[in-house]
Design a protein around this motif. Structure first.
Motif, PDB file in Angstrom:
ATOM      1  N   ILE A 170     -26.811  -2.375  -0.792  1.00 40.96           N
ATOM      2  CA  ILE A 170     -26.311  -2.416   0.312  1.00 40.96           C
ATOM      3  C   ILE A 170     -28.065  -3.139   1.015  1.00 40.96           C
ATOM      4  N   TYR A 179     -24.778  -4.644   7.933  1.00 43.30           N
ATOM      5  CA  TYR A 179     -25.196  -3.588   7.593  1.00 43.30           C
ATOM      6  C   TYR A 179     -23.504  -4.331   6.790  1.00 43.30           C
ATOM      7  N   GLY A 183     -22.918  -7.116   4.503  1.00 42.39           N
ATOM      8  CA  GLY A 183     -23.689  -6.701   3.438  1.00 42.39           C
ATOM      9  C   GLY A 183     -21.810  -5.902   2.524  1.00 42.39           C
ATOM     10  N   MET A 184     -21.079  -4.874   3.658  1.00 45.02           N
ATOM     11  CA  MET A 184     -19.929  -4.802   2.930  1.00 45.02           C
ATOM     12  C   MET A 184     -18.755  -5.355   2.309  1.00 45.02           C
ATOM     13  N   LEU A 186     -19.508  -7.383  -1.180  1.00 44.79           N
ATOM     14  CA  LEU A 186     -19.292  -6.074  -2.143  1.00 44.79           C
ATOM     15  C   LEU A 186     -18.041  -6.643  -2.550  1.00 44.79           C
ATOM     16  N   SER A 218     -16.675  -3.428  -4.266  1.00 49.53           N
ATOM     17  CA  SER A 218     -17.183  -1.875  -3.708  1.00 49.53           C
ATOM     18  C   SER A 218     -17.368  -0.508  -3.909  1.00 49.53           C
ATOM     19  N   GLU A 235     -22.348  -0.007  -2.845  1.00 48.46           N
ATOM     20  CA  GLU A 235     -23.438   0.117  -2.146  1.00 48.46           C
ATOM     21  C   GLU A 235     -24.452   1.109  -2.630  1.00 48.46           C
ATOM     22  N   ASN A 236     -24.646   2.269  -2.846  1.00 50.25           N
ATOM     23  CA  ASN A 236     -25.483   3.198  -2.638  1.00 50.25           C
ATOM     24  C   ASN A 236     -26.216   3.328  -3.876  1.00 50.25           C
TER      25      ASN A 236
END
Length: 226
Positions: free
Chosen positions: A56, A75, A78-79, A82, A88, A91-92
């Motif tokens: 992310i 953010y 970006g989410m 994804l 999905s 992101e981390n």
């Protein structure tokens, strides 16, 4: 047409072997394409992801630095991207935790985040397995359906046959500019260009099907109608 190891600055090709080049608030990193203009993205076979940043964070950095988006806006975008590229929940994670195909999809999401009118894909499937290649091509088809012009540089004829228009270059010279149907009907041109027929066309010829069938879809429809 862009080819070889060049990066793009202010609408011009410039070799950048290492380091960083800045022009008109656009950042270009050595060894990879980043931007041509604000409404155009160039996406290469290299993933161009920062290994020390999470997925992310990689998607947020350019919208914040170049488009001036707030951290919250970047953010959220970006989410959303994804989810669009089917990643999905990643992101981390860091890039080295992802497969080649997943990295490529993240890189494409990064290009989309810049809201381009056009994306040049420089052999985006070159280092991927068949499943990864199909995932990337599916995303490219969806982007095109959404109105983004997609220019695909590829050596894979089964990818080229999905285009609306094919431009063939040989030794830096234009030798053909046709629709896929017109190009793959002309076996002599394919041989002169040093290309291979798409697998579906080879199957057509071996099966003795009509030469007017020039796409996998038309061949499948013909066989189903027999």
């Amino acid at each position: 047409m862009l080819a070889g190891k060049h990066s793009v600055c202010a609408g011009k090709c410039r070799t950048v072997a290492f380091g960083e080049c800045r022009t008109q608030n656009l950042r270009i990193f050595g060894g990879a394409f980043q931007c041509l203009e604000e409404n155009m993205q160039v996406h290469s076979a290299r993933f161009n992801l920062f290994g020390h940043l999470t997925v992310i964070e990689n998607l947020m950095i350019d919208p914040m630095d170049i488009l001036g988006k707030s951290r919250d806006e970047a953010y959220e975008t970006g989410m959303s991207l994804l989810k669009r590229v089917g990643l999905s929940g990643r992101e981390n994670q860091y890039p080295d935790m992802l497969s080649g195909g997943q990295k490529q999809r993240i890189a494409i999401a990064g290009a989309i985040a810049m809201r381009p009118d056009c994306i040049v894909f420089d052999e985006p499937t070159a280092m991927l397995d068949p499943k990864g290649r199909e995932n990337v091509m599916s995303i490219i088809r969806d982007l095109n359906a959404d109105g983004i012009t997609c220019i695909l540089i590829t050596h894979f004829m089964n990818e080229a046959e999905q285009a609306d228009r094919i431009i063939v270059l040989k030794k830096g010279k234009l030798i053909c500019d046709r629709s896929p149907e017109a190009l793959f009907f002309d076996r002599e041109m394919i041989e002169r260009a040093g290309l291979e027929m798409p697998p579906a066309i080879d199957i057509r010829d071996k099966a003795g099907l009509p030469e007017s069938l020039t796409t996998a879809e038309s061949i499948a429809e013909y066989i189903a109608s027999i």
